[in-house]
Design a protein around this motif. Structure first.
Motif, PDB file in Angstrom:
ATOM      1  N   ILE A  65       0.837  -1.208   0.000  1.00 47.51           N
ATOM      2  CA  ILE A  65       0.000   0.000   0.000  1.00 47.51           C
ATOM      3  C   ILE A  65       0.870   1.256   0.000  1.00 47.51           C
ATOM      4  O   ILE A  65       0.608   2.211  -0.729  1.00 47.51           O
ATOM      5  N   VAL A  66       1.925   1.249   0.806  1.00 44.38           N
ATOM      6  CA  VAL A  66       2.806   2.423   0.877  1.00 44.38           C
ATOM      7  C   VAL A  66       3.510   2.646  -0.463  1.00 44.38           C
ATOM      8  O   VAL A  66       3.594   3.781  -0.953  1.00 44.38           O
ATOM      9  N   ILE A  67       3.991   1.573  -1.075  1.00 43.63           N
ATOM     10  CA  ILE A  67       4.670   1.717  -2.369  1.00 43.63           C
ATOM     11  C   ILE A  67       3.685   2.208  -3.432  1.00 43.63           C
ATOM     12  O   ILE A  67       4.005   3.087  -4.243  1.00 43.63           O
ATOM     13  N   GLY A  68       2.476   1.670  -3.421  1.00 46.22           N
ATOM     14  CA  GLY A  68       1.470   2.106  -4.390  1.00 46.22           C
ATOM     15  C   GLY A  68       1.113   3.569  -4.227  1.00 46.22           C
ATOM     16  O   GLY A  68       0.995   4.304  -5.207  1.00 46.22           O
ATOM     17  N   ALA A  69       0.953   4.007  -2.994  1.00 44.86           N
ATOM     18  CA  ALA A  69       0.626   5.411  -2.747  1.00 44.86           C
ATOM     19  C   ALA A  69       1.779   6.313  -3.197  1.00 44.86           C
ATOM     20  O   ALA A  69       1.552   7.386  -3.775  1.00 44.86           O
ATOM     21  N   GLY A  70       2.996   5.888  -2.943  1.00 45.22           N
ATOM     22  CA  GLY A  70       4.153   6.676  -3.379  1.00 45.22           C
ATOM     23  C   GLY A  70       4.232   6.778  -4.891  1.00 45.22           C
ATOM     24  O   GLY A  70       4.517   7.842  -5.433  1.00 45.22           O
ATOM     25  N   LEU A  71       3.959   5.667  -5.577  1.00 42.49           N
ATOM     26  CA  LEU A  71       3.994   5.713  -7.036  1.00 42.49           C
ATOM     27  C   LEU A  71       2.885   6.599  -7.589  1.00 42.49           C
ATOM     28  O   LEU A  71       3.100   7.332  -8.562  1.00 42.49           O
ATOM     29  N   LEU A  72       1.711   6.554  -6.985  1.00 37.81           N
ATOM     30  CA  LEU A  72       0.622   7.421  -7.440  1.00 37.81           C
ATOM     31  C   LEU A  72       0.976   8.894  -7.249  1.00 37.81           C
ATOM     32  O   LEU A  72       0.760   9.723  -8.139  1.00 37.81           O
ATOM     33  N   ALA A  73       1.521   9.234  -6.093  1.00 40.10           N
ATOM     34  CA  ALA A  73       1.884  10.626  -5.832  1.00 40.10           C
ATOM     35  C   ALA A  73       2.976  11.083  -6.795  1.00 40.10           C
ATOM     36  O   ALA A  73       2.929  12.196  -7.332  1.00 40.10           O
ATOM     37  N   PHE A  74       3.972  10.216  -7.031  1.00 38.98           N
ATOM     38  CA  PHE A  74       5.051  10.568  -7.956  1.00 38.98           C
ATOM     39  C   PHE A  74       4.509  10.735  -9.372  1.00 38.98           C
ATOM     40  O   PHE A  74       4.900  11.659 -10.094  1.00 38.98           O
ATOM     41  N   GLY A  75       3.591   9.869  -9.777  1.00 37.64           N
ATOM     42  CA  GLY A  75       2.996   9.982 -11.107  1.00 37.64           C
ATOM     43  C   GLY A  75       2.201  11.266 -11.268  1.00 37.64           C
ATOM     44  O   GLY A  75       2.241  11.906 -12.315  1.00 37.64           O
ATOM     45  N   ASN A  76       1.486  11.661 -10.226  1.00 38.62           N
ATOM     46  CA  ASN A  76       0.726  12.911 -10.291  1.00 38.62           C
ATOM     47  C   ASN A  76       1.664  14.111 -10.397  1.00 38.62           C
ATOM     48  O   ASN A  76       1.376  15.068 -11.126  1.00 38.62           O
ATOM     49  N   GLN A  77       2.779  14.086  -9.695  1.00 37.43           N
ATOM     50  CA  GLN A  77       3.739  15.188  -9.785  1.00 37.43           C
ATOM     51  C   GLN A  77       4.333  15.277 -11.188  1.00 37.43           C
ATOM     52  O   GLN A  77       4.484  16.360 -11.748  1.00 37.43           O
ATOM     53  N   VAL A  78       4.673  14.102 -11.757  1.00 39.38           N
ATOM     54  CA  VAL A  78       5.263  14.097 -13.091  1.00 39.38           C
ATOM     55  C   VAL A  78       4.256  14.621 -14.108  1.00 39.38           C
ATOM     56  O   VAL A  78       4.593  15.435 -14.981  1.00 39.38           O
ATOM     57  N   SER A  79       3.002  14.182 -14.002  1.00 38.43           N
ATOM     58  CA  SER A  79       2.007  14.642 -14.971  1.00 38.43           C
ATOM     59  C   SER A  79       1.742  16.146 -14.802  1.00 38.43           C
ATOM     60  O   SER A  79       1.503  16.851 -15.788  1.00 38.43           O
ATOM     61  N   GLY A  80       1.816  16.643 -13.579  1.00 36.81           N
ATOM     62  CA  GLY A  80       1.656  18.080 -13.364  1.00 36.81           C
ATOM     63  C   GLY A  80       2.786  18.869 -13.981  1.00 36.81           C
ATOM     64  O   GLY A  80       2.564  19.923 -14.583  1.00 36.81           O
ATOM     65  N   GLN A  81       4.008  18.374 -13.850  1.00 38.90           N
ATOM     66  CA  GLN A  81       5.155  19.058 -14.445  1.00 38.90           C
ATOM     67  C   GLN A  81       5.098  19.010 -15.978  1.00 38.90           C
ATOM     68  O   GLN A  81       5.436  19.984 -16.644  1.00 38.90           O
ATOM     69  N   VAL A  82       4.626  17.895 -16.531  1.00 40.86           N
ATOM     70  CA  VAL A  82       4.542  17.777 -17.994  1.00 40.86           C
ATOM     71  C   VAL A  82       3.487  18.736 -18.524  1.00 40.86           C
ATOM     72  O   VAL A  82       3.680  19.381 -19.573  1.00 40.86           O
ATOM     73  N   SER A  83       2.374  18.869 -17.824  1.00 45.55           N
ATOM     74  CA  SER A  83       1.315  19.757 -18.325  1.00 45.55           C
ATOM     75  C   SER A  83       1.729  21.219 -18.226  1.00 45.55           C
ATOM     76  O   SER A  83       1.248  22.055 -18.986  1.00 45.55           O
ATOM     77  N   LYS A  84       2.631  21.560 -17.295  1.00 43.46           N
ATOM     78  CA  LYS A  84       3.094  22.967 -17.165  1.00 43.46           C
ATOM     79  C   LYS A  84       4.017  23.348 -18.312  1.00 43.46           C
ATOM     80  O   LYS A  84       4.084  24.494 -18.694  1.00 43.46           O
ATOM     81  N   THR A  85       4.757  22.376 -18.833  1.00 43.32           N
ATOM     82  CA  THR A  85       5.723  22.710 -19.890  1.00 43.32           C
ATOM     83  C   THR A  85       5.083  22.788 -21.246  1.00 43.32           C
ATOM     84  O   THR A  85       3.999  22.344 -21.482  1.00 43.32           O
TER      85      THR A  85
END
Length: 55
Positions: free
Chosen positions: A35-55
């Protein structure tokens, strides 16, 4: 004449807790780690998608 008997030596377990309860404890630990690893991957994926949409 008496026969010499060796003392009875019990096999000692390396674990301090009984084997029957060990399975459930290990399953709970594995589920929590997943569960902890899954939550971390989801949070990291959301950050990456946010950075991609800003550029």
């Amino acid at each position: 004449m008496s026969t010499f008997k060796l003392p009875h030596i019990r096999k000692r377990s390396c674990r301090p807790y009984p084997e029957s309860g060990a399975g459930t404890v290990e399953y709970v630990i594995v589920v929590l780690v997943a569960i902890v690893i899954g939550a971390g991957l989801l949070a990291f994926g959301n950050q990456v998608s946010g950075q991609v949409s800003k550029t």
